[in-house]
Design a protein around this motif. Sequence first.
Motif, PDB file in Angstrom:
ATOM      1  N   LEU A 235      17.395 -25.784-101.173  1.00  0.00           N
ATOM      2  CA  LEU A 235      17.066 -24.739-100.207  1.00  0.00           C
ATOM      3  C   LEU A 235      15.603 -24.877 -99.835  1.00  0.00           C
ATOM      4  O   LEU A 235      14.725 -24.835-100.701  1.00  0.00           O
ATOM      5  N   ILE A 236      15.335 -25.066 -98.543  1.00  0.00           N
ATOM      6  CA  ILE A 236      13.964 -25.101 -98.044  1.00  0.00           C
ATOM      7  C   ILE A 236      13.688 -23.788 -97.338  1.00  0.00           C
ATOM      8  O   ILE A 236      14.388 -23.417 -96.393  1.00  0.00           O
ATOM      9  N   THR A 237      12.693 -23.056 -97.826  1.00  0.00           N
ATOM     10  CA  THR A 237      12.297 -21.800 -97.192  1.00  0.00           C
ATOM     11  C   THR A 237      10.862 -21.916 -96.697  1.00  0.00           C
ATOM     12  O   THR A 237      10.002 -22.477 -97.372  1.00  0.00           O
ATOM     13  N   SER A 238      10.612 -21.377 -95.505  1.00  0.00           N
ATOM     14  CA  SER A 238       9.261 -21.334 -94.949  1.00  0.00           C
ATOM     15  C   SER A 238       9.120 -20.028 -94.197  1.00  0.00           C
ATOM     16  O   SER A 238      10.097 -19.311 -93.975  1.00  0.00           O
ATOM     17  N   GLY A 239       7.886 -19.703 -93.820  1.00  0.00           N
ATOM     18  CA  GLY A 239       7.642 -18.444 -93.135  1.00  0.00           C
ATOM     19  C   GLY A 239       7.139 -17.355 -94.051  1.00  0.00           C
ATOM     20  O   GLY A 239       7.013 -16.199 -93.651  1.00  0.00           O
ATOM     21  N   GLN A 240       6.824 -17.704 -95.308  1.00  0.00           N
ATOM     22  CA  GLN A 240       6.268 -16.723 -96.243  1.00  0.00           C
ATOM     23  C   GLN A 240       4.736 -16.850 -96.270  1.00  0.00           C
ATOM     24  O   GLN A 240       4.193 -17.929 -96.048  1.00  0.00           O
ATOM     25  N   LEU A 241       4.087 -15.748 -96.557  1.00  0.00           N
ATOM     26  CA  LEU A 241       2.634 -15.752 -96.637  1.00  0.00           C
ATOM     27  C   LEU A 241       2.171 -16.235 -98.008  1.00  0.00           C
ATOM     28  O   LEU A 241       2.782 -15.908 -99.029  1.00  0.00           O
ATOM     29  N   GLN A 242       1.070 -17.007 -98.026  1.00  0.00           N
ATOM     30  CA  GLN A 242       0.526 -17.481 -99.300  1.00  0.00           C
ATOM     31  C   GLN A 242       0.180 -16.325-100.229  1.00  0.00           C
ATOM     32  O   GLN A 242       0.304 -16.445-101.453  1.00  0.00           O
ATOM     33  N   SER A 243      -0.223 -15.202 -99.657  1.00  0.00           N
ATOM     34  CA  SER A 243      -0.592 -14.054-100.479  1.00  0.00           C
ATOM     35  C   SER A 243       0.604 -13.488-101.238  1.00  0.00           C
ATOM     36  O   SER A 243       0.427 -12.726-102.203  1.00  0.00           O
ATOM     37  N   ARG A 244       1.824 -13.874-100.834  1.00  0.00           N
ATOM     38  CA  ARG A 244       3.031 -13.368-101.498  1.00  0.00           C
ATOM     39  C   ARG A 244       3.779 -14.502-102.220  1.00  0.00           C
ATOM     40  O   ARG A 244       4.962 -14.368-102.527  1.00  0.00           O
ATOM     41  N   GLU A 245       3.072 -15.603-102.497  1.00  0.00           N
ATOM     42  CA  GLU A 245       3.717 -16.766-103.113  1.00  0.00           C
ATOM     43  C   GLU A 245       4.406 -16.417-104.430  1.00  0.00           C
ATOM     44  O   GLU A 245       5.579 -16.742-104.640  1.00  0.00           O
ATOM     45  N   HIS A 246       3.691 -15.767-105.334  1.00  0.00           N
ATOM     46  CA  HIS A 246       4.271 -15.465-106.652  1.00  0.00           C
ATOM     47  C   HIS A 246       5.466 -14.525-106.529  1.00  0.00           C
ATOM     48  O   HIS A 246       6.476 -14.685-107.229  1.00  0.00           O
ATOM     49  N   GLU A 247       5.360 -13.565-105.627  1.00  0.00           N
ATOM     50  CA  GLU A 247       6.477 -12.647-105.388  1.00  0.00           C
ATOM     51  C   GLU A 247       7.702 -13.411-104.886  1.00  0.00           C
ATOM     52  O   GLU A 247       8.823 -13.197-105.366  1.00  0.00           O
ATOM     53  N   TRP A 248       7.483 -14.333-103.946  1.00  0.00           N
ATOM     54  CA  TRP A 248       8.609 -15.076-103.371  1.00  0.00           C
ATOM     55  C   TRP A 248       9.250 -16.012-104.400  1.00  0.00           C
ATOM     56  O   TRP A 248      10.477 -16.105-104.487  1.00  0.00           O
ATOM     57  N   LEU A 249       8.467 -16.683-105.187  1.00  0.00           N
ATOM     58  CA  LEU A 249       9.020 -17.574-106.204  1.00  0.00           C
ATOM     59  C   LEU A 249       9.830 -16.787-107.233  1.00  0.00           C
ATOM     60  O   LEU A 249      10.875 -17.256-107.712  1.00  0.00           O
ATOM     61  N   ALA A 250       9.375 -15.583-107.555  1.00  0.00           N
ATOM     62  CA  ALA A 250      10.130 -14.739-108.484  1.00  0.00           C
ATOM     63  C   ALA A 250      11.468 -14.322-107.878  1.00  0.00           C
ATOM     64  O   ALA A 250      12.498 -14.277-108.573  1.00  0.00           O
ATOM     65  N   ILE A 251      11.465 -14.040-106.589  1.00  0.00           N
ATOM     66  CA  ILE A 251      12.712 -13.681-105.906  1.00  0.00           C
ATOM     67  C   ILE A 251      13.687 -14.850-105.927  1.00  0.00           C
ATOM     68  O   ILE A 251      14.885 -14.687-106.208  1.00  0.00           O
ATOM     69  N   LEU A 252      13.197 -16.045-105.654  1.00  0.00           N
ATOM     70  CA  LEU A 252      14.057 -17.231-105.672  1.00  0.00           C
ATOM     71  C   LEU A 252      14.691 -17.427-107.047  1.00  0.00           C
ATOM     72  O   LEU A 252      15.901 -17.678-107.160  1.00  0.00           O
ATOM     73  N   ARG A 253      13.896 -17.313-108.097  1.00  0.00           N
ATOM     74  CA  ARG A 253      14.424 -17.489-109.455  1.00  0.00           C
ATOM     75  C   ARG A 253      15.480 -16.432-109.771  1.00  0.00           C
ATOM     76  O   ARG A 253      16.512 -16.736-110.378  1.00  0.00           O
ATOM     77  N   ALA A 254      15.226 -15.204-109.355  1.00  0.00           N
ATOM     78  CA  ALA A 254      16.174 -14.124-109.619  1.00  0.00           C
ATOM     79  C   ALA A 254      17.495 -14.335-108.899  1.00  0.00           C
ATOM     80  O   ALA A 254      18.546 -13.863-109.349  1.00  0.00           O
ATOM     81  N   GLU A 255      17.470 -15.063-107.778  1.00  0.00           N
ATOM     82  CA  GLU A 255      18.679 -15.307-107.003  1.00  0.00           C
ATOM     83  C   GLU A 255      19.376 -16.608-107.374  1.00  0.00           C
ATOM     84  O   GLU A 255      20.317 -17.035-106.703  1.00  0.00           O
TER      85      GLU A 255
END
Length: 276
Positions: A235-255
Motif C-alpha cells: 500500500l502506497i499512501t501519500s498526501g499526509q503532512l510530515q507533522s503527522r507522520e507518527h500519527e499516520w504510521l500508528a494508524i497504518l499499524r493498527a489497520e
Amino acid sequence: MTGAVRLTVPAGRTSDEIEEKLFDVFAEIASSWSRDASGDLRIWVAENDIDSARAALHEAGVNDLESEREPARDWVAESAALQRAVVVGPYLLDPHDGERATPAGSHRRLHIPAARAFGTGSHESTRLALRLLLQETLAGQRVLDVGCGTGTLAFVALLQGAKRAIAFDLDPDAAFATREQARGNEIQHLACFAGPLDALSLAPPFDLVIANMIVEEVRPLLSGIRKRLRPGGRLITSGQLQSREHEWLAILRAEGFRPLRMAAENEWFAATSVRR
C-alpha cells in the motif's frame, strides 16, 4: 463564461447594521466580499445576478452604487498556463501540448492537463507517490488507484509493467478525466469508474494499492483496502503532512499494515506499507 460585476459601497455609507442586513439579503445570491484599505466595501456578483444584487442592496438601504463590469475569465485555463512540466524518474509530466509542450528528450512524456481543475502531477504528494511507486517491481501486478484524480499514478503503474489497473474516484469528473487522459497517452489495460471502494469485489485481490489522499479521506478506507489487498501486498499512501507522520504510521499499524519505506518533500510525507 459569465462575467462578474463589482459593486462598491463607499466607506461612509456602510455601518455594522447595514452589513448585518447584507448577510441576510444576500443569502440566496452567490457573491464575494472584501473591504479595501480605504474602508470601501466591494461585492462581486455574477453578471446575471446583478439585478437581484441591486434589489438586495436596496432592501438593506444602500442605493446609487458604483459598479464596474469585469470581463469573463477562464480561471482553469489561466492556472494551467502557469503550470510547468516536472520530471519524476523516467517520466515527464507535462500540462501542455502542441507548441507549448516541453521536449521530452529521453523521458516518457505524459500529457496531464489541468482538466476540470484536477492536478497535473506537479504537487509534492503526487511526486512522492510516484517515487515510491517506481521502487516497486510491477511486472504482472494488479494495481488499484484509490481517489485517482486524472489517473497519473495508475498510468505510471501500467507503463512500469503492471498487468491491470483499476482507477476510481467518488467524483464522476475524475473518472471521465482519467479515461480521457488514458486515451490521449495511449495507456492500455486500465479500467476506471466513479463510485465508492465497496463497489469493488474482494476477489481477486490486488497486489498494490495507491492512495494519494489526506488522512481524513483515506483512514476510513483502510479496512476496505486491506480486504482487497493480498497478504504481503503493498500500500502506497501519500498526501499526509510530515507533522503527522507518527500519527499516520500508528494508524497504518493498527489497520494491519507494516510501514516499509518512507519519503518526504517539503511539508508532505508518503509511505509504502506491507499488508500483514
